[in-house]
Motif scaffolding. Structure first.
Motif, PDB file in Angstrom:
ATOM      1  N   LEU A 109       1.731  -8.396  15.139  1.00 34.81           N
ATOM      2  CA  LEU A 109       1.185  -8.688  13.815  1.00 34.81           C
ATOM      3  C   LEU A 109       0.644 -10.114  13.738  1.00 34.81           C
ATOM      4  O   LEU A 109      -0.389 -10.359  13.096  1.00 34.81           O
ATOM      5  CB  LEU A 109       2.257  -8.481  12.746  1.00 34.81           C
ATOM      6  N   ALA A 110       1.318 -11.062  14.382  1.00 37.18           N
ATOM      7  CA  ALA A 110       0.829 -12.444  14.376  1.00 37.18           C
ATOM      8  C   ALA A 110      -0.510 -12.540  15.091  1.00 37.18           C
ATOM      9  O   ALA A 110      -1.439 -13.222  14.634  1.00 37.18           O
ATOM     10  CB  ALA A 110       1.857 -13.364  15.033  1.00 37.18           C
ATOM     11  N   ARG A 111      -0.643 -11.846  16.228  1.00 42.32           N
ATOM     12  CA  ARG A 111      -1.914 -11.862  16.960  1.00 42.32           C
ATOM     13  C   ARG A 111      -2.998 -11.124  16.175  1.00 42.32           C
ATOM     14  O   ARG A 111      -4.170 -11.512  16.203  1.00 42.32           O
ATOM     15  CB  ARG A 111      -1.728 -11.240  18.344  1.00 42.32           C
ATOM     16  N   PHE A 112      -2.600 -10.096  15.463  1.00 42.45           N
ATOM     17  CA  PHE A 112      -3.532  -9.352  14.617  1.00 42.45           C
ATOM     18  C   PHE A 112      -4.090 -10.259  13.509  1.00 42.45           C
ATOM     19  O   PHE A 112      -5.297 -10.254  13.236  1.00 42.45           O
ATOM     20  CB  PHE A 112      -2.808  -8.152  14.021  1.00 42.45           C
ATOM     21  N   ALA A 113      -3.217 -11.060  12.881  1.00 44.24           N
ATOM     22  CA  ALA A 113      -3.652 -11.987  11.830  1.00 44.24           C
ATOM     23  C   ALA A 113      -4.624 -13.016  12.391  1.00 44.24           C
ATOM     24  O   ALA A 113      -5.622 -13.362  11.738  1.00 44.24           O
ATOM     25  CB  ALA A 113      -2.431 -12.681  11.208  1.00 44.24           C
ATOM     26  N   VAL A 114      -4.363 -13.494  13.604  1.00 44.28           N
ATOM     27  CA  VAL A 114      -5.266 -14.472  14.222  1.00 44.28           C
ATOM     28  C   VAL A 114      -6.610 -13.822  14.544  1.00 44.28           C
ATOM     29  O   VAL A 114      -7.669 -14.432  14.350  1.00 44.28           O
ATOM     30  CB  VAL A 114      -4.623 -15.067  15.488  1.00 44.28           C
ATOM     31  N   GLU A 115      -6.589 -12.585  15.012  1.00 43.98           N
ATOM     32  CA  GLU A 115      -7.839 -11.872  15.314  1.00 43.98           C
ATOM     33  C   GLU A 115      -8.707 -11.756  14.064  1.00 43.98           C
ATOM     34  O   GLU A 115      -9.921 -12.010  14.109  1.00 43.98           O
ATOM     35  CB  GLU A 115      -7.526 -10.473  15.864  1.00 43.98           C
ATOM     36  N   LEU A 116      -8.096 -11.400  12.952  1.00 42.37           N
ATOM     37  CA  LEU A 116      -8.846 -11.266  11.707  1.00 42.37           C
ATOM     38  C   LEU A 116      -9.367 -12.623  11.231  1.00 42.37           C
ATOM     39  O   LEU A 116     -10.509 -12.745  10.777  1.00 42.37           O
ATOM     40  CB  LEU A 116      -7.966 -10.641  10.622  1.00 42.37           C
ATOM     41  N   ALA A 117      -8.524 -13.639  11.335  1.00 41.79           N
ATOM     42  CA  ALA A 117      -8.930 -14.967  10.880  1.00 41.79           C
ATOM     43  C   ALA A 117     -10.075 -15.525  11.712  1.00 41.79           C
ATOM     44  O   ALA A 117     -10.894 -16.300  11.210  1.00 41.79           O
ATOM     45  CB  ALA A 117      -7.738 -15.923  10.930  1.00 41.79           C
TER      46      ALA A 117
ATOM     47  N   GLY B 242     -12.528 -13.871  12.742  1.00 38.26           N
ATOM     48  CA  GLY B 242     -13.736 -13.089  12.488  1.00 38.26           C
ATOM     49  C   GLY B 242     -13.799 -11.765  13.205  1.00 38.26           C
ATOM     50  O   GLY B 242     -14.807 -11.048  13.116  1.00 38.26           O
ATOM     51  N   GLY B 243     -12.736 -11.419  13.918  1.00 38.12           N
ATOM     52  CA  GLY B 243     -12.717 -10.140  14.626  1.00 38.12           C
ATOM     53  C   GLY B 243     -12.345  -8.989  13.707  1.00 38.12           C
ATOM     54  O   GLY B 243     -11.978  -9.182  12.538  1.00 38.12           O
ATOM     55  N   GLU B 244     -12.436  -7.793  14.233  1.00 43.56           N
ATOM     56  CA  GLU B 244     -12.119  -6.602  13.437  1.00 43.56           C
ATOM     57  C   GLU B 244     -10.655  -6.217  13.550  1.00 43.56           C
ATOM     58  O   GLU B 244     -10.173  -5.385  12.780  1.00 43.56           O
ATOM     59  CB  GLU B 244     -12.988  -5.425  13.898  1.00 43.56           C
ATOM     60  N   GLY B 245      -9.930  -6.818  14.469  1.00 34.07           N
ATOM     61  CA  GLY B 245      -8.524  -6.491  14.642  1.00 34.07           C
ATOM     62  C   GLY B 245      -8.354  -5.284  15.545  1.00 34.07           C
ATOM     63  O   GLY B 245      -9.159  -4.350  15.517  1.00 34.07           O
ATOM     64  N   SER B 246      -7.306  -5.289  16.340  1.00 36.09           N
ATOM     65  CA  SER B 246      -7.069  -4.189  17.270  1.00 36.09           C
ATOM     66  C   SER B 246      -6.598  -2.943  16.535  1.00 36.09           C
ATOM     67  O   SER B 246      -6.054  -3.019  15.424  1.00 36.09           O
ATOM     68  CB  SER B 246      -6.023  -4.603  18.310  1.00 36.09           C
TER      69      SER B 246
ATOM     70  N   THR C 146      -8.557 -12.169   6.342  1.00 33.04           N
ATOM     71  CA  THR C 146      -9.845 -11.980   7.019  1.00 33.04           C
ATOM     72  C   THR C 146     -10.742 -13.220   6.964  1.00 33.04           C
ATOM     73  O   THR C 146     -11.869 -13.175   7.450  1.00 33.04           O
ATOM     74  CB  THR C 146     -10.598 -10.785   6.404  1.00 33.04           C
ATOM     75  N   ASP C 147     -10.272 -14.292   6.344  1.00 35.04           N
ATOM     76  CA  ASP C 147     -11.069 -15.517   6.354  1.00 35.04           C
ATOM     77  C   ASP C 147     -10.429 -16.523   7.308  1.00 35.04           C
ATOM     78  O   ASP C 147      -9.426 -16.254   7.957  1.00 35.04           O
ATOM     79  CB  ASP C 147     -11.219 -16.117   4.947  1.00 35.04           C
ATOM     80  N   ARG C 148     -10.989 -17.684   7.400  1.00 35.86           N
ATOM     81  CA  ARG C 148     -10.491 -18.695   8.325  1.00 35.86           C
ATOM     82  C   ARG C 148      -9.574 -19.707   7.639  1.00 35.86           C
ATOM     83  O   ARG C 148      -9.313 -20.778   8.190  1.00 35.86           O
ATOM     84  CB  ARG C 148     -11.674 -19.432   8.975  1.00 35.86           C
ATOM     85  N   ILE C 149      -9.119 -19.365   6.445  1.00 40.47           N
ATOM     86  CA  ILE C 149      -8.288 -20.282   5.679  1.00 40.47           C
ATOM     87  C   ILE C 149      -6.815 -19.911   5.862  1.00 40.47           C
ATOM     88  O   ILE C 149      -6.432 -18.758   5.623  1.00 40.47           O
ATOM     89  CB  ILE C 149      -8.670 -20.243   4.191  1.00 40.47           C
ATOM     90  N   TRP C 150      -6.039 -20.881   6.284  1.00 34.07           N
ATOM     91  CA  TRP C 150      -4.611 -20.678   6.472  1.00 34.07           C
ATOM     92  C   TRP C 150      -3.855 -21.337   5.326  1.00 34.07           C
ATOM     93  O   TRP C 150      -4.042 -22.515   5.044  1.00 34.07           O
ATOM     94  CB  TRP C 150      -4.153 -21.271   7.801  1.00 34.07           C
ATOM     95  N   ARG C 151      -3.013 -20.552   4.680  1.00 30.65           N
ATOM     96  CA  ARG C 151      -2.242 -21.090   3.549  1.00 30.65           C
ATOM     97  C   ARG C 151      -1.272 -22.179   4.008  1.00 30.65           C
ATOM     98  O   ARG C 151      -1.047 -23.156   3.298  1.00 30.65           O
ATOM     99  CB  ARG C 151      -1.484 -19.935   2.867  1.00 30.65           C
ATOM    100  N   PHE C 152      -0.698 -22.019   5.184  1.00 30.39           N
ATOM    101  CA  PHE C 152       0.276 -22.987   5.686  1.00 30.39           C
ATOM    102  C   PHE C 152      -0.225 -23.596   6.984  1.00 30.39           C
ATOM    103  O   PHE C 152      -0.634 -22.881   7.894  1.00 30.39           O
ATOM    104  CB  PHE C 152       1.642 -22.326   5.895  1.00 30.39           C
TER     105      PHE C 152
END
Length: 308
Positions: free
Chosen positions: A185-193, A195-199, A240-246
């Motif tokens: 799930l962590a790698r999935f969040a990075v993929e989306l951030a 700009g990828g479509e996610g696995s 899905t954006d490049r903004i990280w809350r933390f």
């Protein structure tokens, strides 16, 4: 020495050095004397007209203990008069703001300009410590100068946030998910951030573990979009954006949030994300804001981030 004065006709003191170097006894220039006596006269006049002498032996400390001056002037009195002048100049705008909604204020360019100038001071007093002087955000606090909104960027939502505060929540999954599932799930969040479509595996796990109930079917933080254009959200981050809350963002940051959640009691490493309430709901919160002040701040924050 004066008995052997080599310059008997000269007005000197009789003190000599190296024969020709001597101390003269000439009076100061007339302009200098005039300036001296004028300054002394000004000193006396000023002392009579304005508070000047800090201690008067015949007055007690309770009586003030200083000279009051014939004019009765005080810096506090001058300040109060200045504030009255400022209030009189603002009254024409403040009266209108009290009768208008935030949307109506934005529809009036002149009133909007005044509101933004007035709210800038409020923002500096109440918001800048966390969100930065220009809304750029500080570590651990949201940026207000972009168009990314956790709870919606409409004037109504911004007013709601300022009035009632916000306290996000995300379940800690350290006892719910396996190590492999947290990693995926962590790698999935990075993929989306990025700009990828996610696995496919990431989307499957994302749906199976109920992440859509907060982050939405498209992982963009939107649960629904209403016909009027407003959105329904619970304040979950847009993945899905490049903004990280933390900060600092990335894989380790995402993994930490998944493991320990946000604002979870009894979880020592949980993320802390709380904004205090500044309206009536603030109860006894010191320095809570009046409705018109919240209205001004809503317009100001809305302008910072291109609000919806």
């Amino acid at each position: 020495m004066a008995d052997h004065n080599p310059f008997p006709g000269e007005n000197n003191t009789g003190h000599f050095w190296d024969d020709n170097i001597r101390e003269l006894n000439n009076p100061p220039p007339q302009w200098w004397m005039i300036a001296l006596w004028a300054s002394l006269a000004w000193f006396i006049l000023y002392g009579l007209l304005y508070p000047m002498f800090p201690v008067l032996p015949w007055q007690s400390q309770e009586e003030g203990g200083f000279s009051k001056g014939l004019l009765g002037w005080t810096s506090i009195q001058e300040y109060e008069q200045g504030m009255e002048q400022v209030a009189a100049a603002r009254a024409q705008y403040e009266d209108r703001i009290a009768d208008l909604s935030a949307e109506e204020i934005l529809a009036d360019p002149g009133l909007t300009q005044y509101t933004l100038a007035s709210a800038k001071v409020l923002f500096g007093d109440y918001c800048a410590a966390c969100h930065g002087s220009g809304g750029q955000g500080n570590p651990g606090y949201p940026v207000l100068a972009d168009d990314d909104w956790l709870y919606g960027g409409s004037l109504a939502k911004i007013s709601e946030t300022i009035t009632n505060g916000r306290k996000g929540a995300m379940t800690a999954h350290k006892d719910i998910l396996t190590e492999a599932e947290v990693d995926r799930l962590a790698r999935f969040a990075v993929e989306l951030a990025d700009g990828g479509e996610g696995s496919e595996a990431g989307w499957k796990l994302f749906n199976e573990k109920g992440c859509t109930s907060c982050h939405g079917q498209e992982a963009n933080g939107i649960l629904a979009e209403l016909p009027d254009g407003s959105i329904v959200t619970v304040g979950a981050a847009n993945l899905t954006d490049r903004i990280w809350r933390f900060e600092p963002g990335g894989y380790e940051s995402a993994k930490h949030t998944i493991l320990y959640g946000v604002n979870q009691p009894d979880i020592e490493q949980t993320r802390d994300a709380v904004m205090p309430a500044f309206g009536d709901a603030a109860g006894s919160l010191e320095g809570k804001l009046e409705p018109d002040q919240i209205k001004k701040l809503a317009v100001y924050v809305h302008s910072l981030g291109g609000g919806q």
